[in-house]
Design a protein around this motif. Structure first.
Motif: not given
Length: 610
Positions: A213-232
């Motif tokens: 899910e992270i790799l497929q939605n990496i653009r959205e993770i970047k745009l919404y600055r969700a790196e920390k929540s996804q890492q958690t």
């Protein structure tokens, strides 16, 4: 119907029988050969312990130089035979393990490919990857690392016990008296091992799901600055794996620890009794050393056999997860007595007759009835969620309706084989389904037997040549995972070329040119028009301007048909189609800064007939 994988706690005997009948029995000659060499390898420990007696009694005590050479050669030969037989059996068992792994993966992948689309909606891809790759890898690893050597260790234990009993059965009983005490704790540890092995397997699948899910939605993770929540979220899942794995290993490691405790007590008792016997002259030093060597060599295979019980729990968990997929069955199947599909020169008419579909208790399609005439274009339009794509899924038997009948050429689609039904259709969708292969392979996916001239023709018509020949690799350039090395428009052109190459009587288009610019769309639609002549075309359209000249427009809302007709008739009815069309036309006008009545639509409209 929910198709989530159902797990059952099958008995060990059931799983062993399943593996034997399906995978191991076919390798019986190799297994028998490996077992023979294992017997030789395991028996050499008994020979080595037995040879300790003449070493001390004949060589050292009597100082017999002739016996020294004889016994030395015997010990050397025992090691050579043990090493050679160990090498041969390991290679043979490795071949058995790899072959079993290959066969299970092959069968499991075939089973997965046969299952329905609903199965993949109810079971995450990451979990299936875990079962096909990691669980099968665990089976092969445990087989080669524990199960297969277990036979050798059993032989070793048997021969060493025989040697010990031949020297003194009392000493043997004293040395091994504590082993029965292991039964209860080992049984308890098996349950603990199974519990945490299952938890680790599920959590490992969760890691793959999360990573996917992270790799497929990496653009959205970047745009919404969700790196920390996804890492958690990822770390939390990985922590479950860590804890479960450590606890599993702790349970497994407890077995050799308990064996060592028992061994210590056994040796204490043995030394007290045997030492007195040697001192009193009832036994020789050679007998003592032979027995001592046998017991020393005995406890390593006993510990491994104890570990084998825990390893079996890991193996059982993996086998249960594999078998759960293997035992899943498709619901979309061929009829028991399939009819021969009709073949009509004038084309194949498609008819939906009072079709209804419910999913999870919710009505998706209600009383759907319409006819897509042979050789003409039928457009399906409507707001998002109206059920348009579901119509294609029903027609291609990706799903089956709960009520009603769908006919192709007057024939119920459930009366013919799935392969025969789908071989008459080509499909172009917004999500173009591009594989990590070459452009050529992705186009030939539609017809692997196509000739070079046909390939070149469809590649030109779909404008694939414009970007494919720009690179040195040409058509052999790779598209990347899910076609990510291509732009959205390029992926759609490859998908269109694939459909053109298929050359079938029914063409299904789900907004086939949505990712193209206006100029490319115009030329690609011309190619589609050429393909449409004499074929039954059903097109799902979100941009209503692309279907103005369709032979029939079917308007859907909430899974039902609310209007049918041609463009001008539907506009005159002032219904849903008219409302949608005016909203879209107004939006296009604002974007073009041009009044609707002055704007000329530059798109080539899909039309049917000659």
């Amino acid at each position: 119907m929910n198709q989530a994988i159902q797990h059952e706690n099958h008995s060990s005997a059931y799983l062993v029988r399943w593996v034997w009948q399906n995978y191991l029995r076919r390798q019986l000659p190799r297994l028998l050969g490996a077992a023979a060499f294992m017997t030789v390898q395991g028996g050499m420990l008994g020979v080595l312990s037995y040879l300790m007696r003449p070493v001390f009694d004949e060589v050292f005590a009597e100082q017999d130089r002739g016996a020294l050479i004889f016994v030395g050669l015997g010990v050397c030969a025992a090691f050579v035979v043990r090493g050679t037989s160990g090498f041969i059996q390991r290679v043979m068992m490795s071949a058995v393990g790899e072959r079993m792994k290959f066969d299970v993966q092959q069968d499991l992948m075939l089973r997965i490919l046969m299952l329905d689309k609903r199965f993949f909606e109810d079971n995450p891809a990451g979990d299936l990857i875990q079962r096909v790759k990691n669980d099968i890898g665990s089976v092969q690893s445990v087989w080669q690392g524990a199960i297969a050597p277990g036979f050798r260790d059993t032989i070793s234990v048997g021969t060493l016990v025989v040697v010990a009993l031949s020297i003194d059965w009392t000493w043997t009983l004293i040395a091994l008296a504590g082993i029965p005490l292991l039964a209860s704790p080992v049984f308890l540890l098996q349950k603990v091992t199974r519990k945490y092995s299952l938890r680790a397997a599920v959590a490992n699948a969760g890691i793959i799901i999360r990573l996917e899910e992270i790799l497929q939605n990496i653009r959205e993770i970047k745009l919404y600055r969700a790196e920390k929540s996804q890492q958690t979220a990822f770390v939390q899942t990985a922590d479950v794996v860590k804890r479960a794995t450590v606890r599993t290993e702790a349970a497994v490691a407890s077995v050799p620890m308990l064996v060592d405790y028992i061994a210590g007590l056994g040796f204490l008792g043995f030394l007290l009794v045997a030492g007195n016997d040697v001192i009193s002259g009832e036994k020789t030093v050679g007998q003592f050393m032979s027995f001592f060597t046998a017991v020393i060599l005995l406890f390593d295979p006993v510990k491994r056999l104890g570990n084998l019980l825990s390893a079996w729990q890991n193996l059982k968990v993996a086998l249960e997860r594999i078998y759960a997929v293997y035992s899943s069955t498709p619901t979309i199947i061929d009829p028991d007595e399939p009819e021969e599909p009709v073949d009509r020169a004038d084309g194949l008419e498609v008819e939906f007759d009072r079709v209804a579909l419910r999913l999870n208790g919710k009505s998706i399609i209600r009383n759907l009835s319409f006819i897509a005439e042979a050789g003409k274009v039928t457009a399906i339009v409507g707001p998002s969620g109206a059920g348009k794509t579901t119509v294609f899924n029903l027609l291609t038997r990706i799903i089956d309706p709960d009520e009603g009948e769908i006919r192709v050429g007057g024939q119920d689609i459930r009366s013919v084989r799935l392969a025969a039904l789908r071989s008459r259709m080509a499909f172009v969708a917004q999500d173009s389904g591009i594989f990590d292969e070459s452009i050529r392979d992705n186009i030939l996916f539609g017809n692997s037997e196509a000739k070079a001239a046909q390939f070149e023709q469809v590649a030109e018509a779909a404008q694939v040549t414009e970007f494919a020949l720009e690179s040195e690799e040409g058509y052999d350039a790779r598209c990347g995972p899910r076609g990510e090395l291509l732009s959205g428009g390029q992926r759609q052109r490859v998908s269109i070329a694939r459909a053109l190459l298929r050359d079938v009587p029914i063409l299904l288009l789900d907004e086939p040119t949505s990712a193209l610019d206006l100029e490319s769309e115009k030329r690609v639609q011309e190619a589609i028009l050429d393909l449409a002549h004499g074929r039954t075309v059903i097109v799902i359209a979100h941009r209503l301007s692309t279907v103005k000249t369709a032979d029939k427009i079917v308007v859907m809302r909430d899974g039902d048909i609310v209007e049918q007709g041609v463009h001008d008739e539907l506009l005159a009815q002032e219904g849903l189609y008219s409302s949608l069309y005016r909203i879209q036309f107004r939006t296009d006008s604002q974007q073009n800064s041009t009044r609707p009545e002055q704007a000329e639509d530059p798109r080539v409209h899909i039309s049917g007939g000659a």
